[in-house]
Structure formats: C-alpha cells, structure tokens
Design a protein around this motif. Sequence first.
Motif, PDB file in Angstrom:
ATOM      1  N   GLU A  30      42.431  -5.071   5.924  1.00  0.00           N
ATOM      2  CA  GLU A  30      41.974  -6.068   6.646  1.00  0.00           C
ATOM      3  C   GLU A  30      40.749  -5.442   7.622  1.00  0.00           C
ATOM      4  O   GLU A  30      41.537  -4.267   8.143  1.00  0.00           O
ATOM      5  CB  GLU A  30      42.527  -7.262   7.505  1.00  0.00           C
ATOM      6  N   HIS A  31      39.918  -5.833   8.068  1.00  0.00           N
ATOM      7  CA  HIS A  31      39.141  -5.303   9.285  1.00  0.00           C
ATOM      8  C   HIS A  31      38.838  -6.632  10.202  1.00  0.00           C
ATOM      9  O   HIS A  31      38.324  -7.724   9.622  1.00  0.00           O
ATOM     10  CB  HIS A  31      38.043  -4.439   9.094  1.00  0.00           C
ATOM     11  N   HIS A  32      39.110  -6.532  11.388  1.00  0.00           N
ATOM     12  CA  HIS A  32      38.895  -7.701  12.379  1.00  0.00           C
ATOM     13  C   HIS A  32      37.700  -7.286  13.283  1.00  0.00           C
ATOM     14  O   HIS A  32      37.762  -6.244  14.149  1.00  0.00           O
ATOM     15  CB  HIS A  32      40.067  -8.008  12.970  1.00  0.00           C
ATOM     16  N   PHE A  33      36.585  -8.174  13.401  1.00  0.00           N
ATOM     17  CA  PHE A  33      35.609  -7.926  14.187  1.00  0.00           C
ATOM     18  C   PHE A  33      35.853  -8.906  15.352  1.00  0.00           C
ATOM     19  O   PHE A  33      35.851 -10.218  15.247  1.00  0.00           O
ATOM     20  CB  PHE A  33      34.142  -8.310  13.683  1.00  0.00           C
ATOM     21  N   GLY A  34      36.125  -8.216  16.777  1.00  0.00           N
ATOM     22  CA  GLY A  34      36.476  -9.363  17.881  1.00  0.00           C
ATOM     23  C   GLY A  34      35.249  -9.566  18.410  1.00  0.00           C
ATOM     24  O   GLY A  34      34.293  -8.845  18.589  1.00  0.00           O
ATOM     25  N   TRP A  35      35.250 -11.160  18.817  1.00  0.00           N
ATOM     26  CA  TRP A  35      34.262 -11.590  19.594  1.00  0.00           C
ATOM     27  C   TRP A  35      34.218 -11.624  21.149  1.00  0.00           C
ATOM     28  O   TRP A  35      35.356 -12.069  21.432  1.00  0.00           O
ATOM     29  CB  TRP A  35      34.022 -13.216  19.052  1.00  0.00           C
ATOM     30  N   GLY A  36      33.462 -10.996  21.783  1.00  0.00           N
ATOM     31  CA  GLY A  36      33.698 -10.726  23.353  1.00  0.00           C
ATOM     32  C   GLY A  36      34.358  -9.463  23.621  1.00  0.00           C
ATOM     33  O   GLY A  36      34.967  -8.693  22.791  1.00  0.00           O
ATOM     34  N   LYS A  37      34.512  -9.280  24.932  1.00  0.00           N
ATOM     35  CA  LYS A  37      34.942  -8.132  25.450  1.00  0.00           C
ATOM     36  C   LYS A  37      36.548  -7.946  25.368  1.00  0.00           C
ATOM     37  O   LYS A  37      36.940  -7.045  25.250  1.00  0.00           O
ATOM     38  CB  LYS A  37      34.604  -7.980  26.913  1.00  0.00           C
ATOM     39  N   ARG A  38      37.022  -9.098  25.256  1.00  0.00           N
ATOM     40  CA  ARG A  38      38.495  -9.188  25.255  1.00  0.00           C
ATOM     41  C   ARG A  38      39.060  -8.964  24.026  1.00  0.00           C
ATOM     42  O   ARG A  38      40.352  -8.662  23.847  1.00  0.00           O
ATOM     43  CB  ARG A  38      39.226 -10.482  26.261  1.00  0.00           C
ATOM     44  N   ALA A  39      38.396  -9.360  23.022  1.00  0.00           N
ATOM     45  CA  ALA A  39      39.086  -9.231  21.712  1.00  0.00           C
ATOM     46  C   ALA A  39      38.459  -8.026  20.957  1.00  0.00           C
ATOM     47  O   ALA A  39      37.247  -7.689  20.472  1.00  0.00           O
ATOM     48  CB  ALA A  39      38.243 -10.619  20.782  1.00  0.00           C
ATOM     49  N   GLY A  40      39.525  -6.972  20.752  1.00  0.00           N
ATOM     50  CA  GLY A  40      39.040  -5.733  20.185  1.00  0.00           C
ATOM     51  C   GLY A  40      39.051  -5.712  18.617  1.00  0.00           C
ATOM     52  O   GLY A  40      39.339  -6.801  17.870  1.00  0.00           O
ATOM     53  N   ASP A  41      38.500  -4.817  18.060  1.00  0.00           N
ATOM     54  CA  ASP A  41      38.243  -4.595  16.688  1.00  0.00           C
ATOM     55  C   ASP A  41      39.510  -4.041  16.035  1.00  0.00           C
ATOM     56  O   ASP A  41      40.254  -3.272  17.209  1.00  0.00           O
ATOM     57  CB  ASP A  41      37.026  -3.710  16.261  1.00  0.00           C
ATOM     58  N   GLY A  42      39.889  -4.051  15.062  1.00  0.00           N
ATOM     59  CA  GLY A  42      41.184  -3.313  14.347  1.00  0.00           C
ATOM     60  C   GLY A  42      41.177  -3.436  12.806  1.00  0.00           C
ATOM     61  O   GLY A  42      40.472  -4.319  12.343  1.00  0.00           O
ATOM     62  N   ASP A  43      41.778  -2.332  12.144  1.00  0.00           N
ATOM     63  CA  ASP A  43      41.962  -2.562  10.685  1.00  0.00           C
ATOM     64  C   ASP A  43      43.498  -2.459  10.453  1.00  0.00           C
ATOM     65  O   ASP A  43      44.333  -2.009  11.354  1.00  0.00           O
ATOM     66  CB  ASP A  43      41.312  -1.465  10.075  1.00  0.00           C
TER      67      ASP A  43
END
Length: 575
Positions: free
Chosen positions: A116-129
Amino acid sequence: MTPMARTFLTSAALTALVLPTAIQAQSIGYGNVGDGPGADAPSDAPDTGRPARSGRNGRGGGGKQVAVIPYVEVNQIVNAELSPGDEVLTYTQVAAGVDASISGRNNALAASVRYEHHFGWGKRAGDGDTISGLVNGYTTVARGLTVEGGALATRASGDRGGVGFGSRGFDDNGSTKIYSVYAGPSFATRAGDVALSANYRAGYTKVDQDNDVDFDGEDFGIGSFDVFDESVVQIADVSAMLAPGTALPVGLGAAGSFYQEDVSNLDQRVRDMQARGIVTVPVNRNLQVTGALGYENVEISSRDAVRGPNGAPLVRNGRYVTDDSAPRQIAYDVDGLIWDVGVMWRPSRRTSLTAHVGRRYGSTSFNGTLTYAPNDRSALNVMVYDNVAGFGGQVTRLLDGLPEDFEAVRDPISGELRGCASTLSGNGCLSGALGSIRSATFRARGVAASYTLKMGGLDAGIGAGYDRRKFIAARGTILASANGVVDQNYWLAAFLSGRIDPQSGWATNGYAQWLKSNDLALDNITNVGASASYYRLLTARLRATAAVGIDGTLQPEPLDDIWTASALVGMRYSF
C-alpha cells in the motif's frame, strides 16, 4: 519503498514460486502437536516437538486445487482523532496485492501479500508505504524429503508490539514494521521398524522502527533503546522411534535438538542443545503414556555497549552500539538432566490431546496441545508452551507452525493483518508471538486458544491467549536493568463475516490487548478496537467497499486515553 520492504517482497515471491505450499498450526514449545484435525497420525510418530504437515499425508486427495487472485485497490480514508484532540486527517490509499491458495498431494501454498501507498492530504497527513503479508508452505523434493518456507510482514503500534493493534496511523512516523522469513528441509523415512526423521530451519527476522536517535551523552534508560533490531535463527532436530508392539511391548526412541539465535543487539546469543531417550507405553488403542529422560545445556550471552568518556552508552539509529572488543558476558547457563512425562490421547481422527510436565531450564515446565474438530466446519485448538528464545526465534517458530490452509483476516481500513487468520487446521493466531519487541532474550510461557466456524456463507472465529516473558540479560552490561523484567500480554481477537446475497456481503472484527510490565519505565496499556465493512460486486471483477472503525489506547493517569475513528470508501478490481 524501503530496502527492507523490497527484501521481504523478494523473499515472499521466491517462497511462493519455489514452495507451492500451505500453512500449519502455531506451535511454540516442545511436545508433539500431531497432525491437524481430521488427520490420522501413525502411532509411532516421533515426538519431535514439530507439527506435522497434513498435506504430506495426502489429505489433498491427489487432486490439485489452485486459486490465485491478484488485485488493485483505490480507497479514500478519513482518520479522526476523538480524544484527547480533534484532528481530522484524510488519505488516498493505493494498494496492490495477491491472495493465493494451492493444494495438492505433494505441495501446497497459502499466501496473502499486500503493498500500500498512502498519499496524505494537507501538511499534517504524511505519505507512507506498507508491506503486509503471510506466506507459508512446502514442496516435496523426493520421497520423504520436503522443503518448507514462509514469510511474514506486519506493522505494530508503538515500541512494545501489537501486530497491527492500536490506532490506524497511515504515515511512517513512529511506526514499527516487522519482517521475517524462514526455510528448511524435513526428512522422514524408515529403517526396518525404526521411524527416522530430521528437520532443519533457518530464519531471519528484522524490526524496522522509525527511530534515528543518536547520542553519546546522558543515558535515558533501557526502556528507550532496548528495541529488537534483527536476528538469525537455526533450529534442528533428529529422532529415531520404535513403535510399541514391534520389537518390544513398549516403544523406544531417541531424539536430539539444537536451537541457536544470534541477535544483532549487543551480540546476544541463545544456544539450547538437548538429547533424550523416550519410552512410550500403550494403555489402550487410543491412549499412550510417554516418559523422557535426557540432558540439556542452555546458554545465553551478550556483549556490552560502547561507552563514552562519561560512561554513558553510545546510541546509533535508536539502538545501542555493540562493543565488539568487549568480552562476552554469560547471562544464563543451565545444564543437567531433563525429564518429562506425558500422555497422547487420540480417541478419534477428530480429537487429539498431548500434555507434558517435566523439568527444563532448571524448573518445572508444562506444554501441550488440544485439537478438536467435531465436523468439517468447525475446529477448536488450544496450545500451552514454554521455551527460551529471542523475539526472532518466537516469530520463526510461529511461521513454522502456522496451519496449511488459511484466509488472512485484514483490517478493512488499514489493510493490516489482524490478530488471527481464519483456518480449520490449527491455531492461526499471531498475537502471542508478537506481543513484545524488546531486544533482550527471555523465557516465554503462555497459552493460546482459537475456535473457527465455517457454515455456508458464514465465517467466524475467536482467539484468546496469554504470553508471559521474563527477560534475561547479563550483569555488567547496559541490558542488566532488563534482567528479571516481566512483560505480560493478554490478548483477544474475533472476526465474523457473511454474505447478504451473491453480490454483497459484510465483515466485522474486534480486538483487545492488555500489555503489562513490571518495568517502571513502561506504562501498562490497553488497546481495544472494532471495525465493520460492507462490499458489493458491481461487475464480476469490480467491487465497491465501505468500512468504519474505532480504536482506543487506554493509558494510566495522568496520561490521556487516545481514541480514533476511521472511515473508508473504495474500489477493488480483481484479475
């Protein structure tokens, strides 16, 4: 993708290609587990302490069954903090995975692997895999010779484990990722009336924690940096057994085993060697009494950390730096006679009980298993265990003992593995082995139980257990303060799913975990949570999903409890 994640994907893929296989019952300890429910083990099966692969006995019926389902997903996730704050974060999740099951007379495979890869919306939500998966199986190389292997990847919450328990965080900040892979041959044959068997396993386990703290100064305490890094495990056993009623009215046998785990943290090493003679006395057709007498040598040792000018330990990447020039310090050294007495009861092909009591590790030891499958749709499994190991050794034993047919139970929002897999062939629960990720070695004692029911479109299961780890460390080293510390993990996991009609269905799961320790640097924590999901097929391959969940971490005062609610809507396409 991190190098460790790439390594796991490669290992899992090789395992799936080289070892068309399935998965077998969790056995942590010493004592014959026997075959899974429905198997009819021979009365002269050696007490090797290793579960038998039922697929090797031909339960596949000779017909090969193959199911391989790759898929891709796109999901939208909202993660809302309910307490102590009120922050709301949004993520777009893109995932790809495969669920596979292959069974035949000579080989089998069960696998569930997901990236999985997660794209965060906004400055507080970080990306991650995230990589998560469970793979295990065997392939028959020649008559009596099989090669087995498996792999695990999951994420734990915090620095004390929890196999995906806790709040559903989607970026890499503060995450703890666990990767493990093992493989090895098993051999069984006969020399006249004597049954011979031998097994070897090599395993590698890695904990990847987002902690890059470096310092040369003040010592912040063992609780801050006593986090497992990686280890290599080797397990071997050999046995020769003569069944009752052949040369003698009683059965005779001899067995030996070797266990070694090399932990990278402070060069810790666990070595356990034993040899024993075994006598089996048949009471009746269904009941046998066993007695064993032998010798065991167990040694645990380590080195100290590199010290700075003021005597404080050097830390790199959040872990103590090993002083390779320091002498090896003995933390545990027990040798001498061991013994046990036990019973093996199999009143029918659907019920099996083994129970042993004896002396190991310098004190009384208990272990045993119970399997009961009243029909082909339900099964009860109970296991009691006692052993000395490090974290990597427990995970390797877990993988080597998982059932050969399972369906992964995943969180519908995060996609992570939950506490137990769905299986009718044994105890598929992961929680006991993954409850604490300290680097120090330990003696583990506990019990795990699970019940699974499959009826029509209904799939239900519940697992519960208790794992107690008393840590062992050498005096005069930085780990000395961990010596004698006891971590206790009480856990409960349940799932229930069903169909509404041929195009739609639902699923629920819940968990509770109580982590307790007498280490004053750590707080007792309770993790609880539940989720529910609904799916509907839009076409034969396209599925829409909606899910909600809630998770809580209950902490002692004056700390605030943490509660998080999550929701998901998404689409999956299966190839």
